[in-house]
Write a protein that holds these residues in place. Structure first.
Motif, short mmCIF file in Angstrom:
data_model
loop_
_atom_site.label_atom_id
_atom_site.label_comp_id
_atom_site.label_asym_id
_atom_site.label_seq_id
_atom_site.Cartn_x
_atom_site.Cartn_y
_atom_site.Cartn_z
N LEU A 171 67.84 -68.72 -1.06
CA LEU A 171 67.42 -67.28 -1.29
C LEU A 171 68.37 -66.36 -0.34
CD1 LEU A 171 63.48 -67.34 -1.79
CD2 LEU A 171 65.22 -67.24 -3.49
N LEU A 173 74.02 -61.55 -5.45
CA LEU A 173 73.83 -60.68 -6.25
C LEU A 173 74.52 -59.33 -5.68
CD1 LEU A 173 69.76 -61.42 -6.68
CD2 LEU A 173 71.65 -61.08 -8.42
N GLN A 190 70.73 -54.68 2.74
CA GLN A 190 70.04 -54.77 1.87
C GLN A 190 69.74 -56.29 1.79
OE1 GLN A 190 72.86 -53.74 -1.50
NE2 GLN A 190 71.70 -52.07 -1.92
N GLU A 242 60.80 -61.31 1.76
CA GLU A 242 60.37 -62.29 1.19
C GLU A 242 59.64 -63.19 2.41
OE1 GLU A 242 61.24 -63.50 -1.83
OE2 GLU A 242 60.63 -65.53 -1.61
N LEU A 281 56.58 -56.90 -3.80
CA LEU A 281 57.72 -56.97 -3.50
C LEU A 281 58.75 -56.22 -4.25
CD1 LEU A 281 59.83 -58.38 -1.60
CD2 LEU A 281 60.36 -60.23 -3.33
N PHE A 282 59.62 -55.39 -3.73
CA PHE A 282 60.52 -54.36 -4.52
C PHE A 282 59.83 -53.56 -5.09
CE2 PHE A 282 62.59 -58.61 -4.40
CZ PHE A 282 63.09 -58.43 -3.45
N GLU A 310 65.90 -49.58 -4.56
CA GLU A 310 66.66 -49.79 -3.36
C GLU A 310 67.57 -48.66 -2.83
OE1 GLU A 310 67.18 -52.71 -1.75
OE2 GLU A 310 65.59 -53.50 -2.60
N ALA A 325 66.16 -70.31 -7.69
CA ALA A 325 66.35 -69.32 -6.63
C ALA A 325 65.68 -68.09 -6.79
CB ALA A 325 67.67 -69.11 -6.00
N LEU A 326 64.47 -68.10 -7.46
CA LEU A 326 63.88 -66.70 -7.57
C LEU A 326 62.92 -66.14 -6.39
CD1 LEU A 326 62.36 -67.34 -11.10
CD2 LEU A 326 64.42 -66.28 -10.65
N PHE A 327 62.88 -64.96 -6.26
CA PHE A 327 62.23 -64.51 -5.21
C PHE A 327 60.56 -64.22 -5.47
CE2 PHE A 327 66.55 -62.87 -4.90
CZ PHE A 327 66.82 -63.16 -3.48
N ASP A 328 59.89 -64.31 -4.32
CA ASP A 328 58.50 -64.50 -4.55
C ASP A 328 57.83 -63.23 -4.73
OD1 ASP A 328 55.89 -65.21 -4.56
OD2 ASP A 328 55.72 -65.02 -2.39
N THR A 329 58.06 -62.74 -6.18
CA THR A 329 57.60 -61.55 -6.73
C THR A 329 57.47 -61.46 -8.35
OG1 THR A 329 57.98 -59.24 -6.74
CG2 THR A 329 59.93 -60.43 -6.87
N ASN A 331 60.72 -57.97 -11.15
CA ASN A 331 61.43 -57.40 -9.90
C ASN A 331 62.61 -58.48 -9.69
OD1 ASN A 331 59.75 -55.34 -9.11
ND2 ASN A 331 58.42 -56.36 -7.98
N LEU A 340 66.62 -56.85 -9.54
CA LEU A 340 67.16 -57.01 -8.11
C LEU A 340 68.44 -56.57 -7.91
CD1 LEU A 340 66.51 -57.13 -5.19
CD2 LEU A 340 66.87 -59.69 -5.44
N GLY A 341 69.48 -57.38 -9.09
CA GLY A 341 70.96 -56.92 -8.86
C GLY A 341 71.12 -55.44 -9.22
N LYS A 359 68.97 -52.83 -8.64
CA LYS A 359 68.71 -52.09 -7.82
C LYS A 359 69.61 -52.08 -6.71
CE LYS A 359 63.54 -52.37 -8.48
NZ LYS A 359 62.24 -52.86 -8.11
N ILE A 360 70.16 -53.23 -6.30
CA ILE A 360 71.05 -53.44 -5.17
C ILE A 360 72.53 -52.61 -5.33
CG2 ILE A 360 73.09 -55.28 -4.34
CD1 ILE A 360 70.65 -57.43 -4.42
N GLU A 400 66.13 -46.04 -11.83
CA GLU A 400 64.73 -46.77 -12.20
C GLU A 400 64.80 -46.88 -13.89
OE1 GLU A 400 62.31 -48.39 -10.82
OE2 GLU A 400 63.54 -48.48 -8.98
N MET A 441 54.13 -63.29 -11.92
CA MET A 441 54.59 -63.86 -10.63
C MET A 441 55.31 -64.87 -11.15
SD MET A 441 53.67 -61.48 -8.35
CE MET A 441 53.94 -62.61 -6.85
N LYS A 466 55.94 -67.65 -9.77
CA LYS A 466 55.44 -68.83 -9.39
C LYS A 466 54.66 -69.45 -10.55
CE LYS A 466 55.31 -68.64 -4.29
NZ LYS A 466 54.37 -68.53 -2.94
N ARG A 518 68.69 -62.46 -14.74
CA ARG A 518 69.13 -61.66 -13.40
C ARG A 518 70.43 -61.81 -13.41
NH1 ARG A 518 66.55 -64.19 -8.21
NH2 ARG A 518 68.08 -65.71 -8.76
#
Lengths: 251, 227
Positions: A136, A143, A149, A157, A239-240, A245, B73-77, B81, B85-86, B88-89, B94, B117, B119, B133
């Motif tokens: 991650l 990303l 960031q 996380e 989260l987020f 950001e 490789a996903l974030f826990d959200t 989101n 993410l990419g 937002k980075i 929005e 979620m 998960k 993503r």
């Protein structure tokens, strides 16, 4: 007469605790507020120091890293009376920090608890951030995240672990007695906290009142832990979501 | 796995498959291209630009690529989101993020999953989110590292269709690392065979699979290689 060992004291203590809580006893309220203020401040300051330190050690590789981790792990088990003694000597009139005139003040108590709490918060943070899946971390970079960031993404996380660090830090602070007794002096209405009051009452043989304050202390710790645990669960989905950001345009 | 003699070029708008046994160096090659690790020697060019340089330079190039791993490789959200993410980075507003994420979820067939979620997702759904993503940032280069090796045939087909569509409709250049030869045949116009960190042979897909020049390539594509 039937002798019940210490159980009748505990029973009376419970009854007395309820009586003190519901009667709004001003002394108990003052002692409770001092405990909350001192431990709350120490926890917040401990988080402000411990989380960045723990996260930095977890995320960076540098030569003395292993040594630093060992130091933090050792400091996590600092004996409170040793901290109390050290700070007492430092803050005494003849000590190097005596000019600050902090001995026997709530600020000295905060300082003592901070010394105990910050390594615990740092250690738990270190563990939580280290346990974030390395893939991650790499995905955040992939990303396009910049270093700031990347840190924010990883900390988010690890957010449940970070809250655990705060909870453990608070638990350690609110239950601490040795250090704050030595540097706070247990002065009524000024530096007397729940734990130091319990020690005093026990020494005076006032077990019922001591148990009552113990029950109030437990209830307080329980209530705050419930609040923090609720926050843990509530933020799980957040989260987020709450913020955008920051812009980090690359030219 | 160290790479050597890994001279390879990818043409704009093509799908290049890198085939080879496990441990041959496919993942290392993709991580090098994604600038996640640095070569000890040699040069990596992206759009004729030398990729070596400071963090800022590499980040600006990395933001023109996307990587999908074997593990999502996903974030826990939530799904939203993760896909957002990419963007937002990159500092997207929005409203733009919302529109792009909605569109991309439709592309991967997961509209309505925004608030789920990650998960709670199945393996196939999670990998499609990882692909969403990667694609939502409109990369010039899409790097796929064994993206379907853990998936059932239906999800493999869905993922391949999405990749093919991104390549044909959006002209996304794709580098696909796989040991699934049939997938390489189905998707790639060109194929490179990598073995023990060395690019043994590269060429048109038909050529590599039907008339390989190198004996090691022939052994591998015929399924006779023991490794």
């Amino acid at each position: 007469m039937i002798y019940l060992g210490g159980w009748e004291e505990i029973g009376f203590g419970l009854f007395r605790a309820l009586q003190l809580i519901f009667s709004g006893d001003p002394e108990v309220l003052r002692i409770t507020l001092i405990s909350l203020r001192v431990s709350g401040t120490a926890t917040l300051l401990g988080a402000a120091i411990g989380i960045p330190v723990g996260a930095s050690i977890a995320l960076r590789r540098f030569p003395a890293r292993t040594l630093l981790i060992s130091v933090i792990n050792t400091l996590m088990g600092l004996p409170p009376v040793v901290v109390g003694l050290f700070l007492y000597l430092m803050l005494s009139n003849f000590g190097p920090m005596g000019f600050l005139r902090l001995l026997y003040t709530p600020e000295a108590m905060v300082l003592a608890q901070l010394v105990l709490v910050a390594p615990i918060t740092a250690g738990v943070t270190l563990s939580a951030v280290s346990n974030v899946d390395a893939r991650l971390k790499e995905m955040a970079v992939s990303l396009g995240a910049d270093p700031l960031q990347e840190v924010r993404i990883i900390l988010r996380e690890a957010r449940l672990g970070l809250l655990t660090a705060v909870i453990v830090g608070f638990g350690s602070a609110i239950s601490e007695v040795g250090a704050i007794m030595m540097v706070g002096g247990n002065l009524l209405g000024y530096t007397r906290a729940l734990t130091t009051a319990i020690v005093l009452l026990t020494n005076q043989g006032a077990f019922t009142e001591a148990i009552a304050l113990g029950i109030i202390l437990l209830g307080l710790a329980f209530a705050i832990n419930i609040l923090l645990t609720y926050l843990q669960l509530r933020t799980k989905a957040g989260l987020f979501a709450a913020e955008t950001e920051r812009h980090h345009p690359v030219t | 796995m160290a790479l050597r003699n890994a001279s390879l070029s990818v043409n704009k708008g093509e799908i290049l498959a890198i085939i080879g046994p496990s441990g041959a160096g496919k993942t290392t090659l993709l991580r090098l291209v994604n600038l996640l690790i640095q070569p000890t020697s040699g040069l990596i060019l992206f759009n004729d630009v030398n990729t070596s340089g400071d963090d800022k330079h590499q980040r600006s190039l990395r933001r023109q690529m996307s990587l999908v791993l074997q593990y999502p490789a996903l974030f826990d959200t939530t799904v939203f989101n993760n896909v957002a993410l990419g963007l937002k980075i990159r500092g997207c507003p929005e409203t733009v993020i919302k529109e792009k994420v909605d569109n991309m979820l439709a592309v991967v067939g997961l509209s309505g999953f925004e608030k789920r979620m990650v998960k709670t997702l199945s393996g196939g759904e999670a990998q499609r989110i990882a692909l969403a993503r990667a694609l939502v940032t409109e990369p010039k280069l899409l790097l796929l590292d064994e993206p379907t090796s853990n998936l059932d045939p239906k999800n493999v087909s869905i993922i391949e269709d999405i990749v093919r569509a991104a390549n044909t409709k959006s002209q996304v250049t794709v580098v696909l690392a796989t040991h699934n030869l049939n997938q390489a045949k189905r998707l790639a116009q060109r194929v490179a065979f990598i073995l023990d960190g060395e690019i043994v042979e590269e060429g048109a897909s038909k050529e590599i699979f039907e008339q390989p020049k190198d004996e090691r390539t022939a052994t591998y594509v015929d399924g006779r290689m023991i490794y």
